[in-house]
Write a protein that holds these residues in place. Sequence first.
Motif, PDB file in Angstrom:
ATOM      1  N   HIS A  64      14.310   7.249  -8.397  1.00 16.97           N
ATOM      2  CA  HIS A  64      13.692   6.881  -8.623  1.00 16.97           C
ATOM      3  C   HIS A  64      11.936   7.144  -8.275  1.00 16.97           C
ATOM      4  CE1 HIS A  64      10.546   3.363  -7.121  1.00 16.97           C
ATOM      5  NE2 HIS A  64      10.422   3.746  -6.850  1.00 16.97           N
ATOM      6  N   HIS A  66       6.946   7.941  -8.810  1.00 15.53           N
ATOM      7  CA  HIS A  66       5.851   7.992  -9.765  1.00 15.53           C
ATOM      8  C   HIS A  66       5.855   9.623  -9.749  1.00 15.53           C
ATOM      9  CE1 HIS A  66       6.581   3.519  -8.569  1.00 15.53           C
ATOM     10  NE2 HIS A  66       6.897   4.149  -7.266  1.00 15.53           N
ATOM     11  N   HIS A 209      11.002  -2.381  -6.767  1.00 16.03           N
ATOM     12  CA  HIS A 209      11.249  -2.354  -6.402  1.00 16.03           C
ATOM     13  C   HIS A 209      11.635  -3.685  -5.523  1.00 16.03           C
ATOM     14  CE1 HIS A 209       7.568   0.979  -7.050  1.00 16.03           C
ATOM     15  NE2 HIS A 209       8.229   1.274  -6.601  1.00 16.03           N
ATOM     16  N   HIS A 248      14.316   0.791  -2.923  1.00 12.49           N
ATOM     17  CA  HIS A 248      14.544   0.392  -2.185  1.00 12.49           C
ATOM     18  C   HIS A 248      15.967  -0.251  -1.120  1.00 12.49           C
ATOM     19  CE1 HIS A 248      11.014   3.154  -2.437  1.00 12.49           C
ATOM     20  NE2 HIS A 248      10.213   1.963  -2.914  1.00 12.49           N
ATOM     21  N   ASP A 299      10.474   8.607  -4.095  1.00 12.17           N
ATOM     22  CA  ASP A 299       9.812   7.654  -4.314  1.00 12.17           C
ATOM     23  C   ASP A 299       8.818   8.827  -4.646  1.00 12.17           C
ATOM     24  OD1 ASP A 299       8.567   5.038  -4.335  1.00 12.17           O
ATOM     25  OD2 ASP A 299       8.529   4.714  -2.746  1.00 12.17           O
TER      26      ASP A 299
HETATM   27 ZN   LIG Z   1       8.334   3.102  -5.352  1.00  5.26          ZN
END
Ligand SMILES: [Zn+2]
Length: 430
Positions: A64, A66, A209, A248, A299
């Motif tokens: 996961h 970005h 998410h 998450h 993340d």
């Molecule tokens: Zn995220």
Amino acid sequence: MVTLLKSARILDAERGTGDGTRVVDILVDGTKIGGISDRIDSREGISIFDASKYLVMPGFVNAHGHLAMTLLRGLADEVALDVWLKQYMFPREALMNGDDVYYGSLLGLAEGIMSGTTTFAEMYFFEDDVARAVEEAGVRANLSIGTSSLDDGLGKLEKSEEFVVRWNNKAEGRIKASFGPHAPYTASPAFVRGNFEHARDLGVIVQVHLHETRKEVEDFVAAYGASPITYYADQGFFDNPPAVLAAHCVHMDARDAHILEDAGASIALNIQSNLKLGSGIPDYRLLLESGVNLCVGTDGAASNDNLDMLEEVRTLGLVMRGSTKDASRISNASLFAMATSNGARALGFDGVGTLTEGAAADLVLWDLDDESLCPGNNAGSHLLWSANSRAVDSVMVAGSWVMEHRELSGIDLEKVRFEVGRRARRLANG
Ligand SMILES: [Zn+2]
């Protein structure tokens, strides 16, 4: 191209070679592992790589993230998720252009490769520019446009569909594409349902998410009478669902966990981001007892604040043991599996994340001479609990070196540093 790695120590959770003591030769034939054995003889046309000073493991799968959030690193350190997103991230992201995202992604990819990651999950915008960066860097990724329904949700669904058709299974199969409805607080249930339906039709996964903060769950319960996961199940989203990768899942009860288990979903755990934003710590006993496929993700770099998977999986192991008050609750091999093969399964990459004949040749070579890997009592243990990722010497993806002896092959790091620096300054000033 055929390469023979001679005399490597191997570490692979799937093979049970957890202590890194077995010494083998590894034949890389084209994009795949052609053979692993105690001795493979060289023949004409094979290039030889002396791997006797390296520990070889499958590349980490960052489940996961970005990538381009490297541009926003360090902008807000003492706020919770909703304030962090609405006051610091969203306003800056609105100012980004495709080239910002391209250079930010290249920096994220460089950081990932240099710390041993070969496969990346990704959700952002200007995703064609992320795909361009992934193609050039030579790595593997599953890319999604992160979408919300706050404005023109349906149009965005069409854009996501076009993106999936354009990029799924491209770059010799290194790139997969998926749908990315952002979160229950930015994507209405109707919009999430649309994403699930399109993903099912196209045979791709959904990245979303879910249950990141207590506030997210409480607000959703106040509006819809159930938690997001339970509400989605009640609405039938999980009947015949596409593969779901939920990031998450910090605040779940047993019912939520069973729903995800029955749906065959995967969870990307992001412990450092959850800790830094004060989001909380998942009930690991519940998660480990469920049959959900558990993976590890960093993340984005603006909430972690780095993309180092070794640091991430080590923190996860420590917090799992600390919060369950049980040092035997999670084994080294299980943690390695979460950071490699489990993540590959979640992202839909078959034959990735393991060192077996016929698997993808996605390899990371760790320098056993690095002091953080000495004295070599148990190389697998050293790697998980002691190593520093500076010990990553070389990285191969699909049979090609993307980094050799700390030199990246597809990324001009000096240029990327310069471009990211000036773009980040522009964004920071708003
Ligand atoms: Zn995220």
